[in-house]
Write a protein that holds these residues in place. Structure first.
Motif, PDB file in Angstrom:
ATOM      1  N   GLY A  49       1.402  -1.587   0.269  1.00  0.00           N
ATOM      2  CA  GLY A  49       0.297   0.057   0.254  1.00  0.00           C
ATOM      3  C   GLY A  49       1.225   1.398  -0.103  1.00  0.00           C
ATOM      4  N   MET A  50       0.536   2.908   0.024  1.00  0.00           N
ATOM      5  CA  MET A  50       0.584   4.181  -0.169  1.00  0.00           C
ATOM      6  C   MET A  50       1.803   4.104   1.107  1.00  0.00           C
ATOM      7  SD  MET A  50       0.941   5.830  -3.738  1.00  0.00           S
ATOM      8  CE  MET A  50       1.522   6.629  -2.916  1.00  0.00           C
ATOM      9  N   ASP A  51       1.422   4.049   2.193  1.00  0.00           N
ATOM     10  CA  ASP A  51       2.072   3.984   3.440  1.00  0.00           C
ATOM     11  C   ASP A  51       3.597   3.125   3.652  1.00  0.00           C
ATOM     12  OD1 ASP A  51      -0.369   5.452   4.082  1.00  0.00           O
ATOM     13  OD2 ASP A  51      -0.813   4.544   6.065  1.00  0.00           O
ATOM     14  N   GLU A  52       3.347   2.128   3.269  1.00  0.00           N
ATOM     15  CA  GLU A  52       4.108   0.818   2.808  1.00  0.00           C
ATOM     16  C   GLU A  52       5.130   1.414   1.600  1.00  0.00           C
ATOM     17  OE1 GLU A  52       1.243  -0.291   3.753  1.00  0.00           O
ATOM     18  OE2 GLU A  52       0.826  -0.662   4.960  1.00  0.00           O
ATOM     19  N   LEU A  53       4.826   1.900   0.668  1.00  0.00           N
ATOM     20  CA  LEU A  53       5.758   2.792   0.073  1.00  0.00           C
ATOM     21  C   LEU A  53       6.349   3.890   0.502  1.00  0.00           C
ATOM     22  CD1 LEU A  53       7.137   3.613  -2.556  1.00  0.00           C
ATOM     23  CD2 LEU A  53       4.427   4.386  -3.898  1.00  0.00           C
ATOM     24  N   GLU A  54       6.011   4.874   1.335  1.00  0.00           N
ATOM     25  CA  GLU A  54       6.439   6.122   1.297  1.00  0.00           C
ATOM     26  C   GLU A  54       7.329   5.804   3.046  1.00  0.00           C
ATOM     27  OE1 GLU A  54       4.467   9.803   4.159  1.00  0.00           O
ATOM     28  OE2 GLU A  54       3.083   8.116   2.969  1.00  0.00           O
ATOM     29  N   ALA A 304      11.739   3.097  -3.710  1.00  0.00           N
ATOM     30  CA  ALA A 304      10.818   3.139  -3.555  1.00  0.00           C
ATOM     31  C   ALA A 304      10.762   4.629  -3.803  1.00  0.00           C
ATOM     32  CB  ALA A 304      11.025   3.093  -1.688  1.00  0.00           C
ATOM     33  N   ALA A 305      12.012   5.156  -3.059  1.00  0.00           N
ATOM     34  CA  ALA A 305      11.971   6.640  -3.347  1.00  0.00           C
ATOM     35  C   ALA A 305      11.439   7.546  -4.611  1.00  0.00           C
ATOM     36  CB  ALA A 305      13.012   7.440  -2.761  1.00  0.00           C
ATOM     37  N   ALA A 306      12.039   7.013  -6.205  1.00  0.00           N
ATOM     38  CA  ALA A 306      11.684   6.552  -6.899  1.00  0.00           C
ATOM     39  C   ALA A 306       9.908   6.731  -7.964  1.00  0.00           C
ATOM     40  CB  ALA A 306      12.971   5.879  -8.304  1.00  0.00           C
ATOM     41  N   ARG A 307      10.190   5.811  -6.983  1.00  0.00           N
ATOM     42  CA  ARG A 307       8.417   5.312  -7.240  1.00  0.00           C
ATOM     43  C   ARG A 307       7.119   6.133  -6.537  1.00  0.00           C
ATOM     44  NH1 ARG A 307      11.536   0.957  -8.257  1.00  0.00           N
ATOM     45  NH2 ARG A 307      10.300  -0.642  -9.604  1.00  0.00           N
ATOM     46  N   LEU A 308       8.130   6.960  -5.381  1.00  0.00           N
ATOM     47  CA  LEU A 308       7.091   7.286  -4.450  1.00  0.00           C
ATOM     48  C   LEU A 308       7.000   8.768  -5.582  1.00  0.00           C
ATOM     49  CD1 LEU A 308       5.630   7.679  -1.922  1.00  0.00           C
ATOM     50  CD2 LEU A 308       7.579   8.910  -1.291  1.00  0.00           C
ATOM     51  N   TRP A 309       8.458   8.830  -5.546  1.00  0.00           N
ATOM     52  CA  TRP A 309       8.428  10.649  -6.696  1.00  0.00           C
ATOM     53  C   TRP A 309       7.193  10.581  -7.961  1.00  0.00           C
ATOM     54  CZ3 TRP A 309       9.647  15.517  -7.131  1.00  0.00           C
ATOM     55  CH2 TRP A 309      10.406  16.020  -8.508  1.00  0.00           C
ATOM     56  N   LEU A 310       7.120   9.262  -8.472  1.00  0.00           N
ATOM     57  CA  LEU A 310       5.997   9.245  -9.233  1.00  0.00           C
ATOM     58  C   LEU A 310       4.606   9.194  -9.073  1.00  0.00           C
ATOM     59  CD1 LEU A 310       8.225   8.578 -11.882  1.00  0.00           C
ATOM     60  CD2 LEU A 310       6.859   6.968 -12.465  1.00  0.00           C
ATOM     61  N   GLU A 311       4.809   8.803  -7.926  1.00  0.00           N
ATOM     62  CA  GLU A 311       2.999   8.952  -7.438  1.00  0.00           C
ATOM     63  C   GLU A 311       2.431   9.714  -6.983  1.00  0.00           C
ATOM     64  OE1 GLU A 311       1.284   6.486  -7.095  1.00  0.00           O
ATOM     65  OE2 GLU A 311       1.370   4.417  -7.157  1.00  0.00           O
ATOM     66  N   PHE A 312       4.352  11.051  -6.380  1.00  0.00           N
ATOM     67  CA  PHE A 312       3.369  12.429  -6.433  1.00  0.00           C
ATOM     68  C   PHE A 312       3.466  13.376  -7.860  1.00  0.00           C
ATOM     69  CE2 PHE A 312       4.900  17.168  -5.658  1.00  0.00           C
ATOM     70  CZ  PHE A 312       3.716  17.406  -4.450  1.00  0.00           C
TER      71      PHE A 312
END
Length: 380
Positions: A49-54, A304-312
């Motif tokens: 989930g998003m919380d775990e990705l963050e 993980a940061a790369a994927r969170l960057w895309l989510e943002f």
């Protein structure tokens, strides 16, 4: 034409590009040697989930990007907002760099801590990244809301933000600002016309040659007229071999610049308090529009940061930050329908009438070769 009509047309017209890319591109997959959950994640669900990705991204603590100029489509605010929201430091290498430079950094730094985590590239350069198998498939949370014409079916990359090739002009330094490519050849513009970089390295300059070709009887199968146009511009003394930037505009070195409309419009807003009256026109004789693209580097040191960057980037906040930078974000049509788009900023997008044209990836590749072979002799 209203902003929502403009954005919908731009979305629909890009179908030929995305579908061609899917059909002709090489597939890509996460590094087979990677044992990290983050490096193989294809969506936030793979983290739980998003919380775990963050949480995973915050543990990494950093994000490496390349050539994201603060004034480019509002990247300055985008980076600051991401850092503030997640407490993750963004290392933005060579903010004034090019798509080719970013591609080189991804290709040559596999296994290095300073490798690029996420890529923002013009279409032809992103297709090269895909062909080199540098991309890790990833679907953002709002993947289904992005039109099929705006994304690769294998999730290797997706459209990010787009705009039109435009002509920016310092109205205080030029008696009458040009409105077409034909105007740029006039004697009044001697030593005044510049590009944002070299078309062999810069997608904006590459697109300017395409637009000039369309304005002079050429086509996406023949960019020769575009090269001939810049040759004439050089011969008449109008072409300035200086990379146009906000700084060169303010100094008066590049009083006329052919560049993306969102960049020219952003320059106008930021330079107005400094006394620069920067006017922007989309030339009616060479209407050309294109999107940039976003993808995750398969060899990202901070996966993980790369994927969170895309989510943002593809969140409501991120998409509205693009909009504030005068660009047309990929989710604009959906956001206008559900009322989440910032109406005030959407209304500032320049009005463009007529039908923009788009090359296929095959045409882009052939044009890139033609420009590589002919640019030096055209402006030398």
């Amino acid at each position: 034409m209203k902003a929502d009509h403009r954005s919908r047309y731009l979305t629909a017209a890009l179908a030929v590009i995305a579908l061609t890319a899917t059909a002709t591109g090489c597939g890509s997959a996460p590094d087979q040697g990677a044992d990290s959950k983050a490096a193989s994640a294809r969506s936030a669900a793979d983290f739980g989930g998003m919380d775990e990705l963050e949480a995973a991204a915050k543990e990494e603590g950093e994000l490496n990007v390349y050539a994201l100029a603060p004034t480019w489509a509002n990247y300055g605010e985008m980076i600051s907002a991401f850092e503030k929201k997640y407490g993750i430091k963004v290392n933005n290498e060579d903010p004034g760099g090019t798509s080719q430079g970013a591609l080189n950094a991804a290709a040559k730094r596999k296994g290095q801590d300073r490798a690029v985590d996420a890529l923002d590239l013009g279409t032809s350069f992103m297709q090269s990244a895909k062909a080199k198998k540098l991309l890790a498939p990833y679907k953002v949370a709002d993947w289904e809301g992005i039109p099929d014409s705006q994304k690769q079916s294998d999730a290797s990359y997706l459209n990010n933000y787009g705009g039109y090739v435009s002509i920016g002009c310092d109205a205080a330094a030029v008696a009458k600002c040009p409105e077409t490519f034909a105007d740029l050849l006039k004697p009044a513009y001697k030593n005044k016309v510049a590009l944002n970089g070299n078309p062999n390295e810069s997608s904006s300059a590459f697109s300017a040659v395409f637009a000039a070709s369309l304005a002079n009887g050429g086509s996406f199968d023949d960019v020769g007229p575009g090269l001939e146009f810049f040759k004439k511009l050089k011969q008449r003394g109008n072409y300035v071999p200086v990379e146009s930037t906000k700084a060169t505009i303010q100094k008066g070195e590049t009083p006329i610049s052919i560049d993306w409309d969102y960049l020219n419009l952003g320059y106008g807003e930021s330079l107005k308090p400094k006394g620069v009256d920067w006017q922007v026109t989309v030339p009616s004789d060479g209407e050309y529009s294109q999107y940039y693209n976003q993808g995750v580097n398969k060899y990202a040191p901070h996966p993980a940061a790369a994927r969170l960057w895309l989510e943002f980037l593809y969140s409501e906040d991120g998409q509205n930050i693009w909009l504030k930078g005068y660009s047309r974000p990929a989710l604009l049509e959906q956001m206008e329908k559900d009322g989440t788009a910032d109406k005030k900023t959407a209304a500032k997008l320049p009005e463009v009438d007529g039908t923009p044209e788009f090359p296929t990836l095959k045409q882009e590749a052939e044009a890139q070769q033609a420009i590589s072979d002919g640019w030096g002799s055209a402006v030398s």
